[in-house]
Every structure is written in C-alpha cells, then in structure tokens.
Design an enzyme around this catalytic site. Structure first.
Site, short mmCIF file in Angstrom:
data_model
loop_
_atom_site.label_atom_id
_atom_site.label_comp_id
_atom_site.label_asym_id
_atom_site.label_seq_id
_atom_site.Cartn_x
_atom_site.Cartn_y
_atom_site.Cartn_z
N ASP A 130 4.47 5.17 -1.22
CA ASP A 130 5.45 5.87 -1.59
C ASP A 130 6.98 4.73 -1.37
OD1 ASP A 130 4.09 7.83 -2.51
OD2 ASP A 130 4.82 9.29 -1.27
N ASP B 164 2.17 -0.35 1.92
CA ASP B 164 2.73 0.94 1.81
C ASP B 164 2.43 1.59 0.28
OD1 ASP B 164 3.80 3.41 2.92
OD2 ASP B 164 5.59 2.74 2.03
N ASP C 179 8.67 -0.30 3.30
CA ASP C 179 9.98 0.07 2.89
C ASP C 179 10.61 0.81 4.08
OD1 ASP C 179 10.35 3.12 1.18
OD2 ASP C 179 8.47 2.40 1.88
#
EC number: 3.1.3.70
Length: 271
Positions: A15, A13, A214
């Site tokens: 951001d 991922d 996240d």
C-alpha cells in the site's frame, strides 16, 4: 553498479508503494513486474497485510510461488520450492495473534485505552474503512502474529500505551493507514535478512538487494537493502534512513506505483 542480469532480489512494500493508497491500482508498475519476472528476479512482497491477503495479491501480480513477508515481518511465507525447510509453508515469529489480542483486551478493560481492532468489527466495516471488497476484507482479519487497529485516544495516551506494550514484549507500529501490534522481536528487516540468507545458502552467492517502501515502518527493511527506493508517500513523518547516500538511495517524485516504476527506472534503465 548492478543490473537485473546478476543475482538480485527485489523487496517491495504494498500500500502506497506498489499499490495506489486509495484505488489499489498497480498497472503503472506492470511493465517492470513483467521484465523482472522474465529475468527470473524474485519480487518479494513485504507488508503489514496478512499472508492470506498477500497470497491473493501474489496471484494478481503474477508473483505466485515466491516467498513473502506478512504482518510487518512476524510471518514469512516460504517459496513453494522450499518445502524441505522446517516450518514450511510459513514461519511465524514470537507471540501469536490470539495472545496479543488477550493482552490488548486486558489493557483496554483495565487501563481504558481507546482503540478499535479488526477483530472488533465485521468485514462490512473493514470494507467501509479500506474500500476493499467484502471477500478481500475478510482476508484482512486472518492475522496469525499481529493485531491491526485504529487508535482513538490522545497522543499522550498513545505514548503510555506504547510503553505498556514494550514492557510486555510487544511493539506498536504505524502503517500507511492503521496501527499494528506485534512481537518486539519481529520486523521486516529480520525477515528480509532471513530470506536473503536462504537464497544465498541455496545458490552459493549472496544476491544484490533492492527495497522499495513509502512509510516509517518500511525504514528497517530499507536499511538492510543494498539499494533503496523511498516512494513519495502520504505519511507526514516520511522515511528517514541512517545512510542516505544518493548512490544507494533514490527518493521518487511520484507516489504509489508511478513512484515504484520511477525507482526501477532510476536504478536499471541506464544499465
């Protein structure tokens, strides 16, 4: 046990994971990106961002030419050497951006849901929301198979909105900062499985996989990985997996690219 010397794919991922959520800095991860590149380990970016944004980031990160997963799995950008694959250079799943926009406009007009999409504003406004430059903000609007929005209504109305989307074959997904509407059949997990199968077909051996994320929208991706790093994030819901065997899953103490580096250190430094 596994190592970077064996066939390996790393899915990441952006951001809040490889990039800092606020500054978009990635320098803490730079040494590992270099090491993986030198070992010929593909780092496959996987995000809600558009393919235009991600192609720009690939160049910045030294990952150009590799496949990537954009718009939460609704778009797969193929590797440069995969030109013989049908659909090159991109595979787009399900309902198009234009069709989704029409659905959302109808729901807003007829059922009075309150939200603002990236199509409703100019790049200057997106710059204010994100801190991106104007040129980078313009890339965020080049959706092909999803719509990004800010929800401005109640939780109760959100539940109604989600149900209406589901009835229409769409899903409503929470990202690190924004919400995303895309085809119900699309997902980071399906896109990752397709890329893994393609590498296996081309090499004759299934690669070991490591995923890093996240947020809740990363859970489907991490579920299909052999090993997973859950980077400490800002989202209050966190990431919860069905199989959290500590031999397979590592939860970092650090956030963003510091956590990304911590996850790679955990799985590889002692190997």
């Amino acid at each position: 046990m596994f190592s970077i010397q064996q066939p390996l794919l790393v899915f990441s991922d952006l951001d809040g994971t490889l990039l800092d959520s606020h500054s978009y800095d990635w320098q803490p991860a730079a040494p590992w990106l270099t090491r993986l590149r030198e070992a010929n380990v593909p780092v496959i970016l996987c995000s809600s961002k558009t393919s235009a944004e991600m192609l720009y980031l690939q160049k910045t990160l030294g990952l150009q030419g590799l496949p990537l997963i954009a718009e939460n799995g609704a778009v797969i950008q193929l590797a440069e050497q995969w030109q013989e694959i049908d659909g090159f250079p991109r595979i787009i799943s399900g309902i198009s951006h234009g069709e989704i926009s029409q659905v959302l406009n109808t729901l807003r007009e007829k059922e009075h849901f309150k939200f603002t999409t990236f199509d409703d504003v100019d790049d200057a406004t997106i710059t204010e929301w994100t801190g991106l430059s104007r040129s980078q903000a313009a890339l965020t609007q080049l959706h092909e198979a999803s719509v990004t929005l800010i929800w401005r209504d109640s939780d109760e109305r959100m539940a109604q909105f989600t149900a209406r989307l589901n009835e229409l074959g769409l899903q409503f997904m929470q990202g690190a900062r924004f919400w995303h509407v895309l085809d119900a059949s699309a997902g980071k997990d399906q896109a990752a499985n397709w890329i893994i199968a393609t590498y296996q077909q081309l090499s004759g051996k299934r690669p070991t996989t490591l995923g890093l994320g996240d947020g809740p929208n990363d859970a489907p991706l991490l579920e299909v990985m052999d090993y997973a790093v859950i980077v400490k994030g800002l989202n209050r819901e966190g990431v919860h997996l069905h199989d959290e065997d500590p031999a397979r899953v590592w939860r970092t103490q650090r956030e963003g690219p510091e956590g990304w580096r911590e996850g790679l250190d955990h799985f590889f430094s002692a190997r």
